[in-house]
Structures are given as C-alpha cells and as structure tokens.
Design a protein around this motif. Sequence first.
Motif, PDB file in Angstrom:
ATOM      1  N   MET A 171     -15.410   7.780 -15.829  1.00  0.00           N
ATOM      2  CA  MET A 171     -15.270   8.563 -14.603  1.00  0.00           C
ATOM      3  C   MET A 171     -14.732   7.720 -13.448  1.00  0.00           C
ATOM      4  SD  MET A 171     -18.808  10.740 -14.733  1.00  0.00           S
ATOM      5  CE  MET A 171     -18.463  11.505 -13.148  1.00  0.00           C
ATOM      6  N   GLY A 172     -14.437   6.449 -13.723  1.00  0.00           N
ATOM      7  CA  GLY A 172     -13.885   5.618 -12.684  1.00  0.00           C
ATOM      8  C   GLY A 172     -14.905   4.878 -11.858  1.00  0.00           C
ATOM      9  N   LEU A 173     -16.238   5.163 -12.052  1.00  0.00           N
ATOM     10  CA  LEU A 173     -17.281   4.497 -11.286  1.00  0.00           C
ATOM     11  C   LEU A 173     -18.133   3.670 -12.229  1.00  0.00           C
ATOM     12  CD1 LEU A 173     -18.374   7.419  -8.933  1.00  0.00           C
ATOM     13  CD2 LEU A 173     -16.797   5.553  -8.434  1.00  0.00           C
ATOM     14  N   GLN A 174     -17.529   2.692 -12.831  1.00  0.00           N
ATOM     15  CA  GLN A 174     -18.219   1.880 -13.811  1.00  0.00           C
ATOM     16  C   GLN A 174     -19.011   0.777 -13.133  1.00  0.00           C
ATOM     17  OE1 GLN A 174     -18.211   2.772 -17.002  1.00  0.00           O
ATOM     18  NE2 GLN A 174     -16.925   4.475 -16.397  1.00  0.00           N
ATOM     19  N   LYS A 175     -20.191   0.442 -13.718  1.00  0.00           N
ATOM     20  CA  LYS A 175     -21.047  -0.573 -13.152  1.00  0.00           C
ATOM     21  C   LYS A 175     -20.396  -1.952 -13.170  1.00  0.00           C
ATOM     22  CE  LYS A 175     -25.536   1.554 -14.096  1.00  0.00           C
ATOM     23  NZ  LYS A 175     -26.860   1.372 -14.700  1.00  0.00           N
ATOM     24  N   GLY A 176     -19.474  -2.163 -14.095  1.00  0.00           N
ATOM     25  CA  GLY A 176     -18.949  -3.501 -14.264  1.00  0.00           C
ATOM     26  C   GLY A 176     -17.873  -3.877 -13.258  1.00  0.00           C
ATOM     27  N   THR A 177     -17.351  -2.944 -12.488  1.00  0.00           N
ATOM     28  CA  THR A 177     -16.294  -3.246 -11.548  1.00  0.00           C
ATOM     29  C   THR A 177     -16.814  -3.156 -10.127  1.00  0.00           C
ATOM     30  OG1 THR A 177     -15.575  -0.934 -11.402  1.00  0.00           O
ATOM     31  CG2 THR A 177     -14.635  -2.286 -13.170  1.00  0.00           C
ATOM     32  N   GLU A 178     -16.426  -4.160  -9.306  1.00  0.00           N
ATOM     33  CA  GLU A 178     -16.896  -4.166  -7.916  1.00  0.00           C
ATOM     34  C   GLU A 178     -16.328  -2.983  -7.145  1.00  0.00           C
ATOM     35  OE1 GLU A 178     -16.822  -7.119  -4.008  1.00  0.00           O
ATOM     36  OE2 GLU A 178     -16.205  -7.853  -5.982  1.00  0.00           O
ATOM     37  N   GLY A 179     -15.058  -2.654  -7.415  1.00  0.00           N
ATOM     38  CA  GLY A 179     -14.452  -1.525  -6.725  1.00  0.00           C
ATOM     39  C   GLY A 179     -15.167  -0.223  -7.031  1.00  0.00           C
ATOM     40  N   GLY A 180     -15.545  -0.050  -8.288  1.00  0.00           N
ATOM     41  CA  GLY A 180     -16.273   1.148  -8.670  1.00  0.00           C
ATOM     42  C   GLY A 180     -17.639   1.207  -8.018  1.00  0.00           C
ATOM     43  N   ALA A 181     -18.297   0.040  -7.908  1.00  0.00           N
ATOM     44  CA  ALA A 181     -19.614  -0.015  -7.277  1.00  0.00           C
ATOM     45  C   ALA A 181     -19.525   0.340  -5.797  1.00  0.00           C
ATOM     46  CB  ALA A 181     -20.230  -1.399  -7.458  1.00  0.00           C
ATOM     47  N   VAL A 182     -18.476  -0.165  -5.132  1.00  0.00           N
ATOM     48  CA  VAL A 182     -18.273   0.153  -3.715  1.00  0.00           C
ATOM     49  C   VAL A 182     -18.033   1.643  -3.533  1.00  0.00           C
ATOM     50  CG1 VAL A 182     -16.723  -0.151  -1.747  1.00  0.00           C
ATOM     51  CG2 VAL A 182     -17.437  -2.135  -3.086  1.00  0.00           C
ATOM     52  N   ALA A 183     -17.157   2.196  -4.378  1.00  0.00           N
ATOM     53  CA  ALA A 183     -16.849   3.627  -4.289  1.00  0.00           C
ATOM     54  C   ALA A 183     -18.092   4.474  -4.523  1.00  0.00           C
ATOM     55  CB  ALA A 183     -15.762   3.982  -5.304  1.00  0.00           C
ATOM     56  N   ALA A 184     -18.913   4.074  -5.487  1.00  0.00           N
ATOM     57  CA  ALA A 184     -20.125   4.821  -5.789  1.00  0.00           C
ATOM     58  C   ALA A 184     -21.113   4.769  -4.627  1.00  0.00           C
ATOM     59  CB  ALA A 184     -20.775   4.264  -7.064  1.00  0.00           C
ATOM     60  N   ALA A 185     -21.295   3.582  -4.046  1.00  0.00           N
ATOM     61  CA  ALA A 185     -22.232   3.426  -2.940  1.00  0.00           C
ATOM     62  C   ALA A 185     -21.796   4.248  -1.727  1.00  0.00           C
ATOM     63  CB  ALA A 185     -22.359   1.952  -2.562  1.00  0.00           C
ATOM     64  N   VAL A 186     -20.502   4.219  -1.417  1.00  0.00           N
ATOM     65  CA  VAL A 186     -19.995   4.973  -0.269  1.00  0.00           C
ATOM     66  C   VAL A 186     -20.114   6.470  -0.517  1.00  0.00           C
ATOM     67  CG1 VAL A 186     -17.934   5.528   1.080  1.00  0.00           C
ATOM     68  CG2 VAL A 186     -18.448   3.156   0.499  1.00  0.00           C
ATOM     69  N   LEU A 187     -19.725   6.920  -1.718  1.00  0.00           N
ATOM     70  CA  LEU A 187     -19.800   8.343  -2.032  1.00  0.00           C
ATOM     71  C   LEU A 187     -21.247   8.826  -2.004  1.00  0.00           C
ATOM     72  CD1 LEU A 187     -18.446  10.953  -2.829  1.00  0.00           C
ATOM     73  CD2 LEU A 187     -18.471  10.206  -5.222  1.00  0.00           C
ATOM     74  N   GLY A 188     -22.164   8.009  -2.525  1.00  0.00           N
ATOM     75  CA  GLY A 188     -23.571   8.373  -2.483  1.00  0.00           C
ATOM     76  C   GLY A 188     -24.062   8.518  -1.051  1.00  0.00           C
ATOM     77  N   ALA A 189     -23.672   7.581  -0.173  1.00  0.00           N
ATOM     78  CA  ALA A 189     -24.073   7.650   1.229  1.00  0.00           C
ATOM     79  C   ALA A 189     -23.479   8.881   1.915  1.00  0.00           C
ATOM     80  CB  ALA A 189     -23.637   6.385   1.959  1.00  0.00           C
ATOM     81  N   VAL A 190     -22.234   9.203   1.581  1.00  0.00           N
ATOM     82  CA  VAL A 190     -21.592  10.387   2.151  1.00  0.00           C
ATOM     83  C   VAL A 190     -22.346  11.654   1.740  1.00  0.00           C
ATOM     84  CG1 VAL A 190     -19.519  11.837   2.067  1.00  0.00           C
ATOM     85  CG2 VAL A 190     -19.314   9.362   2.383  1.00  0.00           C
ATOM     86  N   LEU A 191     -22.734  11.721   0.470  1.00  0.00           N
ATOM     87  CA  LEU A 191     -23.483  12.890   0.004  1.00  0.00           C
ATOM     88  C   LEU A 191     -24.825  12.998   0.712  1.00  0.00           C
ATOM     89  CD1 LEU A 191     -22.743  12.831  -3.838  1.00  0.00           C
ATOM     90  CD2 LEU A 191     -21.674  14.224  -2.057  1.00  0.00           C
ATOM     91  N   PHE A 192     -25.522  11.873   0.876  1.00  0.00           N
ATOM     92  CA  PHE A 192     -26.768  11.890   1.639  1.00  0.00           C
ATOM     93  C   PHE A 192     -26.515  12.413   3.052  1.00  0.00           C
ATOM     94  CE2 PHE A 192     -28.679   8.512  -1.227  1.00  0.00           C
ATOM     95  CZ  PHE A 192     -29.726   9.309  -1.663  1.00  0.00           C
ATOM     96  N   GLY A 193     -25.372  12.028   3.626  1.00  0.00           N
ATOM     97  CA  GLY A 193     -25.070  12.405   4.994  1.00  0.00           C
ATOM     98  C   GLY A 193     -24.789  13.885   5.197  1.00  0.00           C
TER      99      GLY A 193
END
Length: 346
Positions: free
Chosen positions: A1-23
């Motif tokens: 899905m493009g948000l893999q744990k092994g990539t830093e870019g994917g981790a950043v995208a996941a963290a930001v998207l999660g925060a946006v959803l919380f918001g």
Amino acid sequence: MGLQKGTEGGAVAAAVLGAVLFGTSGTSQAFAPTATEPLSLGAARLIIGGSLLGVLGLLRHRRSVRSASRFAAALPLAAAGSLEAGEVARAGSAGESSKPSRLVSIWIAVAAVATTCYQATFFAGVRANGVAVGTVIALGSTPLFAGLFEWALMRKRPGLRWLVATTLSVLGVVLLADLTNADIRTTPAGVAFSLAAGASYALYTVAIKSLLERGWHSASATSAVFSVAALLAVPIFLSTPTGWITEPTGIGVVVWLAVVCTLGAYLLVGVGISGLPATTVATLALAEPATATGLGVLLLGEKLSILQGLGIVAVAAGVLVAGSRSKSGVVMASSDVVTEARSLDD
C-alpha cells in the motif's frame, strides 16, 4: 500500500496521515444531526472503535500464543546448540501474560475511564468554542498534565524542557481563550471541557506507559484499554438520546470517527512510530492541530482573533520543545509517553 514499515518515507507519510485523520475528529461533529449530544457521540465512537481495536488485540494475542508455543518447542534445540539464544529470546518475548496482576488491572481500568472521559469532554469543548480552539487547547494542555501525573503517580520529576514547553503551552491556552474580545465566543466552560480532555488523555498516556514498563506490548495495552472503555461506554450511550444515530448523517459520522479517526489513525501512527524516532513523530503530530484549525476556519467558517493565532503558534512551539531531544538524545518523558500511547504497531 506504499506505507511500509521498512522505509522512512513511508513511516513519515503514515505518521502525518494518521495525525491528519485524528485532526478531523472535531470537525466531524459538526456534520452530525443537530440533536446529537457530545456525550452520546463520544460513547458511540468508543463502542465501535474500541471494539475494533479489541478484535485486533485478540488477533495479536493469538499470534503471541503461537509464538510462545514455538519458543517452548525450541528450548530443547537451543540446549543442544541448534538454535541461537537470541532467536529463542525473541520468540519468547512475543508472549504476554494472560493473567494480569492486580496493579496491571488497576492501570487498565484507570486508562479506560480516562479514555471514556476524554471522548465526552473533547467533543463538549469543541462544540462550545469551535474546532480550532477546542482541539488546540486539549492537545496543548496534554504535556502539562502528563508531566504532573508522572510526578504525582510515578515519582518522575519533570525536567527543565517540560517546564519550558508547559509555559509556552499555558501561554498559548490563555491567548486562545481571548476572553477580553467580545466578538470571540470563547466560553470559560468550553475551555474547562478542553482542559479536562487534555487531562484525561494525559492520564491515559501515563497509565499506558505504566503498562509498557511492566512488559506489555503497546498494541496489547491499547487494545485492552479500549476494549474495557467500549464496555464502559455502552451504559453511557444508552442513557443519552440515541435517535440521532438512526439518521444517515449520524451513522456516517460515527463510522468515520470509529473506523477512520480511531482504528485507521492508530494503525497509521503505529507504522510511523515503528520507523521513526519518537521526537520526529511528536513533531509530525503537529499536523493534527493544524488540520483541526484549517478545517475549522476554512470548512466551518470559524474566525480566529490575532491573539488566538498567536496562541496556536505558542502551543505548537510548546509541543516542538516537548518533543525535542536533549544533548544526550533522551526524549522528555511526558512527550515520549504521549507519543507512545498512540502506537498500535506490531
């Protein structure tokens, strides 16, 4: 899905998207039927979202049990030198006690009650003073209360960084209230509700941290707490007017809050935490109040005074200071607790 744990870019995208959803949580309430009460909406969200998190926790527990069984079977091989001790240790560490101690049960109950209180007070604060002000006050006050609770309950004295971050956050809350401006409808009761939400979430994070220090996995701790909170929310929901949930908009808002803003957001932030330092995740979490403020102003037509704008900046600065590393590379305790509490990674 493009948000893999092994990539830093994917981790950043996941963290930001999660925060946006919380918001988006506070804004979602505006689309619920007019008769919807904050207490009822928060309880409904908790019942569904907590149940889903509980199911995920149960699935993970079953995997842990299977892992523990493999660990037991591997012991004879390890004794014979056919399996490295490190591999055995990693296999065994996945299993967690199915019989929690009395103290652990108390911490789970405390976290569950705090979670239940947070839902009602957060939505009440947002309804009273708007999405932008209500959300920022709740989030900005959390590190303050987390530090105080750690000091009172866990005998961990906050450091200078916490004091600076707290000072900035408190200043921001005062500016956000802007009670001197007659054109701004900021009510003391709404501010109190948002502060109560911040205190509730802080107590939840301290309780979760206590569970982690006793060997619990973050996913197991979060799932256990939300499962109990879901049960607590049932009688609360039934004691409120529930007709709103039968309307299409009512169902839509609850599904969004429970599935997207709870389950989905926790999972995404968990991916972020698994691949990034806690300080980075804490900084990226600023996307949550930024999202809430943007949606409140642009989508709901909320207006902010100059002082309130400065207040948002002060709160953001406080969160950045709280999430920064010291020269030794140690994250401030209360910030680390708040970040860890939103982890649901495997």
